[in-house]
Write a protein that holds these residues in place. Sequence first.
Motif, short mmCIF file in Angstrom:
data_model
loop_
_atom_site.label_atom_id
_atom_site.label_comp_id
_atom_site.label_asym_id
_atom_site.label_seq_id
_atom_site.Cartn_x
_atom_site.Cartn_y
_atom_site.Cartn_z
N ASN A 9 0.55 -0.81 -0.02
CA ASN A 9 0.06 0.21 -0.08
C ASN A 9 0.83 1.17 -0.41
OD1 ASN A 9 -1.88 1.78 0.75
ND2 ASN A 9 -2.80 1.17 2.38
N PRO A 10 0.97 2.10 -0.69
CA PRO A 10 1.37 3.32 -1.39
C PRO A 10 1.13 4.60 -0.05
CG PRO A 10 0.29 3.58 -2.64
CD PRO A 10 -0.03 1.79 -1.62
N TYR A 11 0.03 4.06 0.76
CA TYR A 11 0.04 5.20 1.96
C TYR A 11 0.40 4.04 3.49
CZ TYR A 11 -2.65 7.72 -1.67
OH TYR A 11 -3.37 8.16 -3.41
N VAL B 245 0.73 4.89 9.04
CA VAL B 245 1.52 4.22 10.72
C VAL B 245 1.05 5.69 11.26
CG1 VAL B 245 3.41 3.80 11.21
CG2 VAL B 245 2.26 2.63 9.88
N ASN B 246 2.19 6.77 10.24
CA ASN B 246 2.30 7.79 11.26
C ASN B 246 1.11 8.93 11.64
OD1 ASN B 246 5.11 7.60 10.35
ND2 ASN B 246 5.08 8.88 8.38
N ASN C 274 3.40 3.08 28.49
CA ASN C 274 2.38 3.05 27.85
C ASN C 274 2.39 2.22 26.71
OD1 ASN C 274 2.05 1.12 30.41
ND2 ASN C 274 0.62 3.08 31.29
N TYR C 275 2.67 4.38 26.23
CA TYR C 275 2.37 4.97 25.38
C TYR C 275 3.47 4.60 24.14
CZ TYR C 275 3.86 7.72 21.55
OH TYR C 275 4.13 8.84 19.59
N LEU C 276 5.25 3.76 24.58
CA LEU C 276 6.09 3.29 23.35
C LEU C 276 5.36 2.28 23.27
CD1 LEU C 276 9.17 5.14 25.37
CD2 LEU C 276 7.90 5.84 23.17
N GLU C 277 4.81 0.84 24.44
CA GLU C 277 4.72 0.18 23.99
C GLU C 277 3.41 -0.52 23.04
OE1 GLU C 277 4.10 -1.91 27.55
OE2 GLU C 277 5.45 -2.20 27.49
N GLN C 278 2.70 0.79 23.11
CA GLN C 278 1.55 1.07 22.19
C GLN C 278 1.68 0.83 20.77
OE1 GLN C 278 -1.38 -0.15 22.88
NE2 GLN C 278 -2.29 0.00 21.27
N ALA C 279 2.41 2.35 21.18
CA ALA C 279 3.03 3.24 19.38
C ALA C 279 4.23 1.51 18.51
CB ALA C 279 3.83 4.40 19.47
N ALA C 280 4.48 0.98 19.76
CA ALA C 280 5.41 -0.04 18.31
C ALA C 280 4.39 -1.25 18.10
CB ALA C 280 6.52 -0.84 19.75
N ARG C 281 3.09 -1.78 18.99
CA ARG C 281 2.87 -2.79 18.25
C ARG C 281 1.53 -2.05 17.36
NH1 ARG C 281 1.76 -3.13 24.33
NH2 ARG C 281 -0.12 -2.30 24.19
N THR C 282 1.60 -1.15 17.26
CA THR C 282 0.55 -0.49 16.99
C THR C 282 1.55 -0.30 14.99
OG1 THR C 282 -0.98 1.48 17.80
CG2 THR C 282 -0.72 1.53 15.50
N ALA C 283 2.33 0.28 15.36
CA ALA C 283 3.41 0.67 13.88
C ALA C 283 3.95 -0.51 13.99
CB ALA C 283 4.48 1.24 14.27
N SER C 284 3.92 -1.52 13.94
CA SER C 284 4.51 -2.69 14.12
C SER C 284 3.64 -4.18 13.49
CB SER C 284 5.27 -3.80 15.00
OG SER C 284 4.39 -4.30 15.89
N GLY C 285 2.35 -3.41 13.91
CA GLY C 285 1.35 -4.68 13.48
C GLY C 285 0.38 -3.74 11.88
N GLN D 148 2.83 -4.98 9.26
CA GLN D 148 3.40 -6.53 8.80
C GLN D 148 1.53 -7.10 8.78
OE1 GLN D 148 4.83 -9.17 10.14
NE2 GLN D 148 3.94 -10.88 9.31
N ALA D 149 0.19 -6.02 8.45
CA ALA D 149 -0.60 -6.00 8.12
C ALA D 149 -0.25 -6.05 6.34
CB ALA D 149 -1.75 -5.57 8.21
N GLY D 150 0.46 -5.34 6.49
CA GLY D 150 1.29 -4.78 4.74
C GLY D 150 1.27 -5.57 4.39
N PHE D 151 2.53 -5.85 4.72
CA PHE D 151 3.69 -7.72 4.48
C PHE D 151 2.54 -8.61 3.70
CE2 PHE D 151 6.30 -11.02 4.98
CZ PHE D 151 7.39 -10.19 4.05
#
Length: 244
Positions: free
Chosen positions: A58-60, A65-66, A108-119, A122-125
């Motif tokens: 997905n080009p977007y 993520v951002n 908590n924010y950092l953990e949630q941000a990491a999970r969100t970005a990686s998720g 991963q879904a895009g891949f």
Amino acid sequence: MAGAGTGQQAQVNTQPAQQPNIFGTAAQGMTQGIKTAGMETMYRPQTIAGTDLSAYTNPYESQVVNQSLQDLERARQMQANQLGAQASGAGAFGGSRQAIMESELGRNYLEQAARTASGLRQAGFQNAQQLAGQDIGFGLAGSQNRQQAASTLGNLSNLGFGQGMALNEQSMQQGALTQGINQMLIDAAKGQYTGYTGAPAQSLQYMTGALGATPTPTTTTSTKNPGLFDYLTLGASMFPRPTR
């Protein structure tokens, strides 16, 4: 005044359409089938590992993520403001307890941000892999379809060749039958002509045979030498007999 073409009958092409050569068509089909089958034997399907997934990504994705991280950051800031207000109301603003709560909020924010970005990544891949796998499957199915079409074309060409051979065999049998009938007609005509030309001689033979079977009148002449008795008989006959 009527036009020049009025009353003129249109010329219709009555020539029969040229029939295709069944052997030529079968040969073309076999050639095409062999060519296609040969090309498909060199087909090598792609693999996920050797596929560039950038075309399926997905080009977007980065923007998504951002945007998600920005949403999390705003939520963290709102919670931090709430903690500061609660600490100020309790008279503990800037104290150790507030510091611990803000530290926990940041973790908590950092953990949630990491999970969100990686998720999201991963879904895009996985989605890119799925799309690439579908294209690889389509390519393999297309190759199999072309192989099946080449096999079908070869079978049809073989069937056409067999039909052509059968037609030739029938034509040969029909030709032999026609030749035999024509030969019989020729032989009959020759026999009839021979009968016509031999009719006078045959008729003469019939007349000769008929004459030979009928008795022919003949005349026989015999010569007799008279003797003494014959003279005496002749002399006696010259005198008249006495009457009573």
